[in-house]
Scaffold this motif. Structure first.
Motif, PDB file in Angstrom:
ATOM      1  N   THR A 317     -14.569   7.957  -5.914  1.00 23.96           N
ATOM      2  CA  THR A 317     -14.958   7.087  -4.812  1.00 23.96           C
ATOM      3  C   THR A 317     -15.103   7.921  -3.548  1.00 23.96           C
ATOM      4  O   THR A 317     -14.873   9.135  -3.558  1.00 23.96           O
ATOM      5  N   THR A 318     -15.503   7.298  -2.459  1.00 22.40           N
ATOM      6  CA  THR A 318     -15.659   8.013  -1.198  1.00 22.40           C
ATOM      7  C   THR A 318     -14.396   7.874  -0.359  1.00 22.40           C
ATOM      8  O   THR A 318     -13.585   6.973  -0.573  1.00 22.40           O
ATOM      9  N   VAL A 319     -14.261   8.770   0.619  1.00 24.19           N
ATOM     10  CA  VAL A 319     -13.126   8.699   1.526  1.00 24.19           C
ATOM     11  C   VAL A 319     -13.131   7.376   2.280  1.00 24.19           C
ATOM     12  O   VAL A 319     -12.087   6.731   2.438  1.00 24.19           O
ATOM     13  N   GLU A 320     -14.300   6.973   2.731  1.00 23.62           N
ATOM     14  CA  GLU A 320     -14.413   5.717   3.480  1.00 23.62           C
ATOM     15  C   GLU A 320     -13.990   4.521   2.625  1.00 23.62           C
ATOM     16  O   GLU A 320     -13.271   3.633   3.094  1.00 23.62           O
ATOM     17  N   SER A 321     -14.428   4.498   1.365  1.00 25.96           N
ATOM     18  CA  SER A 321     -14.066   3.400   0.469  1.00 25.96           C
ATOM     19  C   SER A 321     -12.571   3.405   0.178  1.00 25.96           C
ATOM     20  O   SER A 321     -11.937   2.344   0.101  1.00 25.96           O
ATOM     21  N   LEU A 322     -11.999   4.604   0.031  1.00 23.44           N
ATOM     22  CA  LEU A 322     -10.564   4.715  -0.236  1.00 23.44           C
ATOM     23  C   LEU A 322      -9.763   4.175   0.937  1.00 23.44           C
ATOM     24  O   LEU A 322      -8.801   3.415   0.747  1.00 23.44           O
ATOM     25  N   LYS A 323     -10.137   4.554   2.145  1.00 22.06           N
ATOM     26  CA  LYS A 323      -9.426   4.079   3.332  1.00 22.06           C
ATOM     27  C   LYS A 323      -9.558   2.564   3.481  1.00 22.06           C
ATOM     28  O   LYS A 323      -8.583   1.870   3.817  1.00 22.06           O
ATOM     29  N   LYS A 324     -10.748   2.051   3.222  1.00 20.27           N
ATOM     30  CA  LYS A 324     -10.966   0.614   3.346  1.00 20.27           C
ATOM     31  C   LYS A 324     -10.157  -0.154   2.311  1.00 20.27           C
ATOM     32  O   LYS A 324      -9.498  -1.157   2.629  1.00 20.27           O
ATOM     33  N   ALA A 325     -10.177   0.318   1.070  1.00 21.02           N
ATOM     34  CA  ALA A 325      -9.443  -0.357   0.004  1.00 21.02           C
ATOM     35  C   ALA A 325      -7.936  -0.277   0.215  1.00 21.02           C
ATOM     36  O   ALA A 325      -7.193  -1.172  -0.194  1.00 21.02           O
ATOM     37  N   SER A 326      -7.480   0.792   0.862  1.00 20.31           N
ATOM     38  CA  SER A 326      -6.048   0.969   1.116  1.00 20.31           C
ATOM     39  C   SER A 326      -5.608   0.318   2.418  1.00 20.31           C
ATOM     40  O   SER A 326      -4.439   0.409   2.790  1.00 20.31           O
ATOM     41  N   ALA A 327      -6.553  -0.331   3.118  1.00 17.43           N
ATOM     42  CA  ALA A 327      -6.261  -1.044   4.374  1.00 17.43           C
ATOM     43  C   ALA A 327      -5.607  -0.127   5.399  1.00 17.43           C
ATOM     44  O   ALA A 327      -4.580  -0.451   5.992  1.00 17.43           O
ATOM     45  N   PHE A 328      -6.227   1.037   5.617  1.00 17.27           N
ATOM     46  CA  PHE A 328      -5.692   1.985   6.583  1.00 17.27           C
ATOM     47  C   PHE A 328      -5.594   1.358   7.973  1.00 17.27           C
ATOM     48  O   PHE A 328      -6.508   0.678   8.419  1.00 17.27           O
ATOM     49  N   LYS A 329      -4.484   1.620   8.646  1.00 18.94           N
ATOM     50  CA  LYS A 329      -4.273   1.135  10.006  1.00 18.94           C
ATOM     51  C   LYS A 329      -4.432   2.237  11.048  1.00 18.94           C
ATOM     52  O   LYS A 329      -4.739   1.980  12.196  1.00 18.94           O
ATOM     53  N   LEU A 393       1.876   4.511   1.767  1.00 21.67           N
ATOM     54  CA  LEU A 393       2.390   3.618   0.735  1.00 21.67           C
ATOM     55  C   LEU A 393       1.286   2.711   0.190  1.00 21.67           C
ATOM     56  O   LEU A 393       1.233   2.438  -1.018  1.00 21.67           O
ATOM     57  N   ARG A 394       0.413   2.253   1.067  1.00 22.65           N
ATOM     58  CA  ARG A 394      -0.703   1.419   0.597  1.00 22.65           C
ATOM     59  C   ARG A 394      -1.650   2.218  -0.289  1.00 22.65           C
ATOM     60  O   ARG A 394      -2.157   1.709  -1.292  1.00 22.65           O
ATOM     61  N   MET A 395      -1.884   3.477   0.080  1.00 19.88           N
ATOM     62  CA  MET A 395      -2.781   4.289  -0.716  1.00 19.88           C
ATOM     63  C   MET A 395      -2.155   4.602  -2.079  1.00 19.88           C
ATOM     64  O   MET A 395      -2.851   4.638  -3.097  1.00 19.88           O
ATOM     65  N   ILE A 396      -0.851   4.814  -2.108  1.00 18.78           N
ATOM     66  CA  ILE A 396      -0.164   5.046  -3.377  1.00 18.78           C
ATOM     67  C   ILE A 396      -0.343   3.857  -4.309  1.00 18.78           C
ATOM     68  O   ILE A 396      -0.634   4.005  -5.504  1.00 18.78           O
ATOM     69  N   GLU A 397      -0.187   2.657  -3.762  1.00 18.43           N
ATOM     70  CA  GLU A 397      -0.348   1.457  -4.584  1.00 18.43           C
ATOM     71  C   GLU A 397      -1.786   1.326  -5.076  1.00 18.43           C
ATOM     72  O   GLU A 397      -2.020   0.939  -6.234  1.00 18.43           O
ATOM     73  N   TYR A 398      -2.741   1.648  -4.227  1.00 20.75           N
ATOM     74  CA  TYR A 398      -4.137   1.552  -4.640  1.00 20.75           C
ATOM     75  C   TYR A 398      -4.459   2.592  -5.713  1.00 20.75           C
ATOM     76  O   TYR A 398      -5.172   2.300  -6.685  1.00 20.75           O
ATOM     77  N   VAL A 399      -3.947   3.808  -5.544  1.00 19.49           N
ATOM     78  CA  VAL A 399      -4.179   4.854  -6.535  1.00 19.49           C
ATOM     79  C   VAL A 399      -3.582   4.450  -7.877  1.00 19.49           C
ATOM     80  O   VAL A 399      -4.200   4.651  -8.937  1.00 19.49           O
ATOM     81  N   LYS A 400      -2.388   3.872  -7.876  1.00 18.06           N
ATOM     82  CA  LYS A 400      -1.768   3.410  -9.116  1.00 18.06           C
ATOM     83  C   LYS A 400      -2.632   2.348  -9.778  1.00 18.06           C
ATOM     84  O   LYS A 400      -2.808   2.334 -10.989  1.00 18.06           O
ATOM     85  N   TYR A 401      -3.167   1.454  -8.971  1.00 14.91           N
ATOM     86  CA  TYR A 401      -4.018   0.391  -9.495  1.00 14.91           C
ATOM     87  C   TYR A 401      -5.292   0.960 -10.125  1.00 14.91           C
ATOM     88  O   TYR A 401      -5.685   0.583 -11.232  1.00 14.91           O
ATOM     89  N   ARG A 402      -5.922   1.899  -9.420  1.00 10.03           N
ATOM     90  CA  ARG A 402      -7.188   2.469  -9.897  1.00 10.03           C
ATOM     91  C   ARG A 402      -6.996   3.443 -11.047  1.00 10.03           C
ATOM     92  O   ARG A 402      -7.900   3.646 -11.872  1.00 10.03           O
ATOM     93  N   SER A 403      -5.818   4.078 -11.078  1.00  7.89           N
ATOM     94  CA  SER A 403      -5.605   5.119 -12.072  1.00  7.89           C
ATOM     95  C   SER A 403      -5.054   4.586 -13.392  1.00  7.89           C
ATOM     96  O   SER A 403      -4.814   5.367 -14.313  1.00  7.89           O
TER      97      SER A 403
END
Length: 406
Positions: A317-329, A393-403
């Motif tokens: 995926t792209t960096v932008e999509s990763l940040k958006k999916a992980s709800a970066f603040k 922490l949000r990105m970790i959860e998203y990575v677990k979901y996608r992986s």
């Protein structure tokens, strides 16, 4: 504000604070910045020694490389000697912290290291704890070694490797079943069998870690990394927390705690001799140490550009999509000069700065009476820590979901 007030009270090492306060009372500002830099960076020089034992082929070398984030063919990589055994303890330093060493111990029963001389020859007293590796099972030598460690009051962990092979085999044999159920059942069966063998050997073990040495993020790898940090004494705990980069929730939370304990140091540095008047602020401020610190937060939480790009590519995926999916603040433009200054101007620091300074007065005394930037910097850095830990922490959860490959 109740939560913030609690953080203000706890986020300081009292011994360090006393040393800094005493230095100021005796010497004033002379040498103070150098002392604060030393306190900020002291974790780098704290020695930690981790010993790994186990049978040939148990995966010690692979684990040593993976936990250090390097490959076997790297210059400092642990060689994967499948047909050979170590004849003396071999140290492997962490690339980011020379004083963190992982020691590959000789296999028990070899001519070079008999049981009678084993503990003397490996110099057992130098290690902070031991990891006992077994390939799907543990041997009598492993249990003997554990019993000796227990008698010496040494901390040790049982680590079973190659469980991915067992899981993959079970999935192949049960294609029509729910993959998650198959994995959980397989892991529970392995764990129960190992626990019984440990109990039958009359060895006390709090937990048996099931891992794959090829990826320390899978199975019990994150739990093992968390224990490897949390079971150390305070100085070594901070050093290990800021060195190990295992992308897992518990590790990130330990990093947050360690980073938070040095915020007061940066807050003091922001008001020393290089502080200057900045339009829009009512106090003098030196932004340089603050900028350096927030960039360290990014690196520690795996939120720097290189780390995020690596994760995005692993998920296709792209960096932008990763940040958006992980709800970066966190907006990382906030962490440069102008953006960081806006943090001081917009995060209501004026409502809390005096209270923070007052709460630290009994600890730091006159050192902060004339340092108007202290409370503001302390507040800003804690807010940024909150945001970046949440992002991680949000990105970790998203990575677990996608992986999930089940």
């Amino acid at each position: 504000m109740e939560k913030d007030s609690l953080l203000f009270e706890l986020s300081v090492n009292e011994d360090d604070a006393k040393e800094v306060k005493d230095h100021f009372e005796d010497n004033g500002y002379k040498g103070l910045k150098e002392l604060l830099v030393k306190k900020r960076d002291q974790w780098v020089d704290v020695p930690i020694h981790v010993a790994l034992s186990g049978t040939l082929g148990a995966g010690k070398s692979s684990f040593i490389n993976n936990i250090r984030g390097i490959k076997a063919d790297d210059k400092i990589g642990a060689a994967l000697n499948y047909g050979q055994t170590t004849i003396e303890p071999i140290p492997y330093s962490h690339p980011n912290k020379h004083y963190l060493k992982f020691w590959d111990l000789p296999q028990l029963g070899s001519r070079a290291f008999t049981k009678d001389l084993y503990f003397k020859n490996i110099k057992a007293d130098r290690y902070d704890y031991f990891l006992i590796f077994g390939k799907s099972t543990f041997t009598e030598d492993d249990f003997w070694f554990a019993s000796q460690l227990y008698s010496l009051n040494k901390k040790f962990y049982f680590v079973c490797t190659h469980v991915d092979i067992c899981v993959e085999k079970a999935l192949e044999e049960n294609k029509k079943s729910d993959p998650r159920d198959v994995q959980n059942k397989t892991l529970n069966t392995i764990r129960e069998g190992l626990a019984k063998s440990v109990k039958d050997a009359k060895i006390k073990a709090d937990y048996i870690y099931l891992i794959t040495t090829s990826d320390v993020r899978k199975y019990d790898g994150p739990r093992l990394a968390d224990a490897m940090i949390g079971d150390l004494s305070e100085r070594k705990w901070e050093a290990m927390a800021l060195t190990i980069h295992v992308y897992a929730k518990g590790v990130m939370q330990q990093k947050r705690r360690a980073l938070q304990k040095r915020v007061w140091i940066i807050a003091l540095m922001s008001g020393l001799e290089n502080a200057c008047h900045i339009y829009g602020l009512s106090f003098y401020l030196d932004l340089e140490p603050v900028i350096a610190e927030v960039q360290e937060y990014r690196r520690q939480f795996g939120l720097d550009d290189a780390s995020i790009l690596k994760i995005a590519r692993s998920l296709d995926t792209t960096v932008e999509s990763l940040k958006k999916a992980s709800a970066f603040k966190t907006n990382y433009s906030q962490l440069a000069d102008g953006g960081l200054l806006n943090q001081y101007k917009t995060l209501s620091v004026y409502d809390v700065a005096d209270g923070i300074t007052q709460s630290f007065s009994p600890i730091l005394g006159g050192l902060i009476s004339g340092n108007s930037s202290f409370g503001s910097t302390y507040y800003v850095l804690n807010r940024l820590l909150d945001m970046m830990e949440t992002d991680a922490l949000r990105m970790i959860e998203y990575v677990k979901y996608r992986s999930a490959e089940l």
